[in-house]
Structures are given as structure tokens and as C-alpha cells.
Design a protein around this motif. Structure first.
Motif, short mmCIF file in Angstrom:
data_model
loop_
_atom_site.label_atom_id
_atom_site.label_comp_id
_atom_site.label_asym_id
_atom_site.label_seq_id
_atom_site.Cartn_x
_atom_site.Cartn_y
_atom_site.Cartn_z
N PHE A 34 1.64 8.21 7.26
CA PHE A 34 2.34 9.47 6.98
C PHE A 34 2.41 9.72 5.47
O PHE A 34 2.17 10.85 5.00
N ALA A 35 2.73 8.67 4.70
CA ALA A 35 2.81 8.82 3.24
C ALA A 35 1.47 9.24 2.65
O ALA A 35 1.41 10.10 1.77
N ALA A 36 0.39 8.62 3.13
CA ALA A 36 -0.94 8.96 2.63
C ALA A 36 -1.30 10.40 2.95
O ALA A 36 -1.90 11.10 2.13
N ILE A 37 -0.94 10.86 4.13
CA ILE A 37 -1.22 12.25 4.52
C ILE A 37 -0.49 13.23 3.60
O ILE A 37 -1.06 14.23 3.15
N ARG A 70 5.39 -0.14 9.80
CA ARG A 70 4.97 0.09 8.42
C ARG A 70 3.58 0.73 8.35
O ARG A 70 3.27 1.44 7.39
N ALA A 71 2.73 0.50 9.34
CA ALA A 71 1.43 1.16 9.38
C ALA A 71 1.63 2.67 9.58
O ALA A 71 0.93 3.49 8.95
N GLU A 128 0.83 -1.20 0.00
CA GLU A 128 0.00 0.00 0.00
C GLU A 128 0.87 1.26 0.00
O GLU A 128 0.54 2.26 -0.63
N ALA A 129 1.99 1.19 0.70
CA ALA A 129 2.91 2.33 0.71
C ALA A 129 3.50 2.56 -0.68
O ALA A 129 3.76 3.71 -1.07
#
Length: 474
Positions: free
Chosen positions: A213-216, A207-208, A154-155
Motif C-alpha cells: 500500500f505504501a509503495a502504491i 507487513r507485506a 523496505e516500508a
């Protein structure tokens, strides 16, 4: 300042950030590998650590599928992020982002669930067992690793968003910096007496947080990518990405055949002692590939940004001009090994593994061929043209292994077997160069002029003169 100068200035700054980010990533990976063994052995016996390494192969292989689709989709999104992007390009970016998200989410979820159920079924019947891990803990660990793969995949979707907003250096730091956070999480779990499943769960927590953070960041910079799920073009985009994604999967497959395949063959044909010589010398030489991989990552990410902006040919020329630098760096490193390799090898192996200068020469020649291939394969990868290259890689490595079996059995000469690696790397260079030249519309004579060093010398001289002139005006 002209628009072209602005674009080049932005690219230069981004490439500098990319170089710094990839350097930090390399340091993080080296530290993790160096410190992991003493950390685990400080809390666990060697056999339990061995079982952990067996389980750790699951994420290494299961993440390849997501990485392939993420890389292919990221290239398309980067190509749509050019300076003159309009509404149609943004709509296309939105569609591709959704297609990558659906493919990766569905694929990793199904595969992760299937692997967990298969392991649970086999463990309940005693078909799968590890020496130090009870069956219930084994199933729990596999389930946590499946979740870990899902989170990392997902990341990789979010990484495509980072590439779209031209912030891939930030994601590189985030993803590889997480390796050090994972190390800290493992240390805490081990100090608390955690088992294999507990350690896998700790990795999932890290990893969650990375995914969140990446999604934000992506939502803040390109929130429109998350909208518009009712899009009839998503299915078409998924089909278009299938072939490039397969190319990104074929390359690791060829890599495995070329690296692990030859090691297994040498072990079977020549024995354990010869395998130790083969592996240690090849590893010493391939260290320079680690340095070249930094340059490849920077070039590869930037190639996609030139696909829609009309700069494809000019940027390819600049990449080819870096070839003399890569070749000289590799030649210098291999020369050092030729002169001091015997002593360095003796220190590294504690004098327990023999040194073969003939093998060193063969592996050095292969490394020089790979240095020539750095720029062409970066262009091929960034342009999503990796399928044929990957197919050639798998076929060439497979054919070389077959010939190695015949040569090794008939002659008992390990050097002849090793020489086939040069043939594989040469085939890859020729394939990448042909595809790159066709894609950029550049002839071989022009490529030779750029890669031969003369153009790089002229550009360097011009840059020195320009800076001297600016300094004089001050």
C-alpha cells in the motif's frame, strides 16, 4: 494571501494532522501492550510466551539499521520538497531515494540471511535452544522474523517518499495502525493453534500488505523517484548519508546504556528489591516523556521542510517558544506525582514495591531537563546533525555508568547513582542546544527570550486579538 502565508497555513494543517496521527499511534501502541499479555496467556503457558518474547527482541534490534538510514534520507528528501524546488532538486531527491533504498535493502537482506544461517548452524549443534520451541521451529521462526525485518525496513524506504510529498501523517497512521492489524493476525493464529513460526509468518503477511500500500501511494504521488537507476551520484549520496545515519543509530545505543544499563547496575549492586523501586518510579516519571515524544515527532518532521526554504531561523524560534509549555506540563505532572505518587505507586504495584520520595525527586528533575531538550533535539534531528549528539549520549551514558559503579560500591546510596542520570540528561541538553543555535545562527540571548515564555505570551495575545477582530467583522 502571500506565499509565506500559504506555506505557514499548509504547515499548520499538516502539523494538526501529524498531532492527530501521533496521538492515534500512541493509543495503538498502548492498546497493543495492554492486550498482548492476556491474549498470549489465554492460549499459551507462561514459559512459551517467555520464549516468544526472547525471539521478539530480534526485530526490535535488527530494524535499527534500516530506521537510521531511512530517517537520514527522509530528512534530505523533506528538505528538497520546498516550494521553489527545481529540476536539480528533483534529480537530487531521486538520487537520495535510490541511495536509501539500496543501503537498506542490501543491509537488511545480508544481516537477515546471516542471522538465520547462524541460528540454524547453532541449533543443529545444540548451542541454541529454547525450552518450549523445537530447533526446527526455532530456525523457521528466525527466518520469518528476518523477513519481517526486511519488510518493515523496505516500508521505511517508502516513508521517505511520504515525507517528500509531505504526507508523513498518513504513513504514521498506516505504520502504527498496522500494529492493531498485527494483533488481530496474532489472535487468529493463536486461536488456530499456531506455533511461534506461524505467528511470525502472520506478522509478515500484515507487513507485506503495508509495504504494498505504501509503495502504491508513493508511486502515485511521486513516481519519478522510482526511475533513473543508472545514476552515478547514488554512491556519493550513500557516503553522505552514512554519518547522519550513524547518528540515528548512536542515540538508541545511548538510550539503551542510560535505561537498561542503569537497571542492570542497580540490580547487581543493590539487589532485586531496590531494582523494583528504581524501575517502577522511573517508569512512572517517564510517562510524561511519552507525551513529549508526540510533540518531538511533529517538530522533527517539520524541521527538515525548512532547511531549503529560508525559514530555518524563524521556525526554530517557534519551536523554542514551545519550551515553556513542555516545561510546565512536565512540572505539573511531577507535582501530581509528588503529592499523590505514594498512593498511585501503591495501587500500581499492589503495595509490593516500596516508595522512595528521594528517587522520585531525582527522576523528576531529570524529566524537567529533558523537557527543555525537546525543541533543540528536534532541530538537531531534523537537520541531520545527530552524529555528535549521539556520540555525546553514548560517551556520557557510559561514563555515568562507570561512575555509578564506583559510587554505588563505595557509598551504597542508590540516590547518588540515580543523580548521575540528571548529569547525562543535562549534557545532552547542552549539546543539542549548542548544535541547534549554531545551525540556526541564533544567539543564546535570543534563544532565552524565545524559550523564556515572553515571546510565546506575545504571540498568543496577538492570535487572540486577531481572532477577535475577525469575529467582530462577522
Amino acid at each position: 494571501m502571500s506565499d509565506a502565508e500559504t506555506v505557514r497555513g499548509g504547515r499548520a494543517a499538516r502539523m494538526r494532522k501529524g498531532a492527530a496521527a501521533n496521538s492515534l499511534a500512541l493509543v495503538a501502541r498502548i492498546l497493543q501492550q495492554l492486550l498482548q499479555v492476556p491474549l498470549f496467556l489465554a492460549f499459551w503457558p507462561a514459559d512459551r510466551y517467555g520464549d516468544w518474547l526472547v525471539l521478539w527482541t530480534l526485530p526490535a534490534y535488527l530494524t535499527l539499521g534500516g530506521a537510521g538510514f531511512g530517517a537520514a534520507g527522509g530528512n534530505v528528501l523533506a528538505g528538497l520538497a520546498h516550494e521553489n524546488a527545481g529540476a536539480a532538486d528533483k534529480a537530487r531527491a531521486q538520487t537520495v531515494f535510490k541511495a536509501v533504498w539500496l543501503m537498506i535493502t542490501a543491509g537488511t537482506a545480508v544481516i537477515g540471511l546471516a542471522v538465520t544461517l547462524i541460528v540454524a548452524f547453532a541449533a543443529s549443534r545444540g548451542a541454541i535452544a529454547l525450552e518450549t520451541v523445537p530447533s526446527t521451529e526455532l530456525v523457521a521462526a528466525v527466518a520469518w522474523f528476518a523477513l519481517y525485518v526486511f519488510l518493515r525496513s523496505e516500508a521505511s524506504v517508502m516513508e521517505t517518499g511520504f515525507r517528500y510529498v509531505k504526507a508523513y501523517p498518513l504513513y504514521t497512521v498506516l505504520d502504527n495502525g498496522a500494529l492493531l492489524v498485527e494483533f488481530a493476525a496474532l489472535a487468529v493464529a493463536l486461536s488456530l493453534g499456531g506455533g511461534v513460526a506461524d505467528l511470525a509468518a502472520a506478522l509478515c503477511v500484515v507487513r507485506a500488505m503495508v509495504l504494498a500500500f505504501a509503495a502504491i501511494v508513493v508511486r502515485a504521488r511521486a513516481g519519478f523517484l522510482f526511475a533513473g537507476w543508472r545514476n552515478g551520484e547514488i554512491g556519493r549520496a550513500m557516503r553522505e548519508l552514512a554519518t547522519p545515519a550513524l547518528g540515528f543509530l548512536l542515540v538508541p545505543a545511548g538510550h539503551a546504556l542510560s535505561l537498561q544499563g542503569f537497571v542492570i547496575l542497580v540490580s547487581v549492586v543493590f539487589g532485586a528489591s531496590a531494582t523494583a523501586v528504581f524501575v517502577t518510579l522511573r517508569t512512572m516519571v517517564r510517562f510524561v516523556d511519552t507525551v513529549l515524544s508526540l510533540a518531538f515527532n511533529i517538530m522533527y518532521y517539520e524541521v527538515a521542510y525548512t532547511e531549503k526554504g529560508g525559514e530555518r531561523r524563524a521556525f526554530a524560534a517557534r519551536l523554542f517558544q514551545a519550551t515553556p509549555v513542555f516545561f510546565t506540563l512536565t512540572l505539573g505532572y511531577c507535582t501530581v506525582l509528588w503529592v499523590f505518587g505514594d498512593d498511585l505507586h501503591a495501587v500500581w504495584t499492589q503495595g509490593k514495591v516500596a516508595f522512595d520520595k528521594g528517587l522520585l525527586l531525582i527522576f523528576s528533575l531529570a524529566a524537567l531537563v529533558r523537557s527543555l531538550n525537546a525543541a533543540p533535539v528536534a532541530i538537531v534531528s531534523g537537520a541531520n546533525l545527530l552524529f555528535r549528539y549521539g556520540l555525546v549520549y553514548v560517551c556520557a551514558a557510559g561514563l555515568a555508568l562507570g561512575l555509578a559503579v564506583l559510587v554505588g560500591g563505595a557509598t551504597d546510596q542508590i540516590r547518588l547513582v540515580a543523580a548521575l542520570i540528571i548529569a547525562v540528561d543535562s549534557a545532552l541538553f547542552a549539546t543539542a542546544l549548542i548544535i541547534a543555535l549554531r545551525h540556526t545562527g541564533m544567539g543564546f540571548a535570543e534563544y532565552a527570550r524565545h524559550a523564556g515564555g515572553f515571546s510565546a505570551f506575545v504571540l498568543a495575545r496577538r492570535e487572540v486579538m486577531r481572532r477577535a477582530e475577525r469575529f467582530g467583522k462577522r
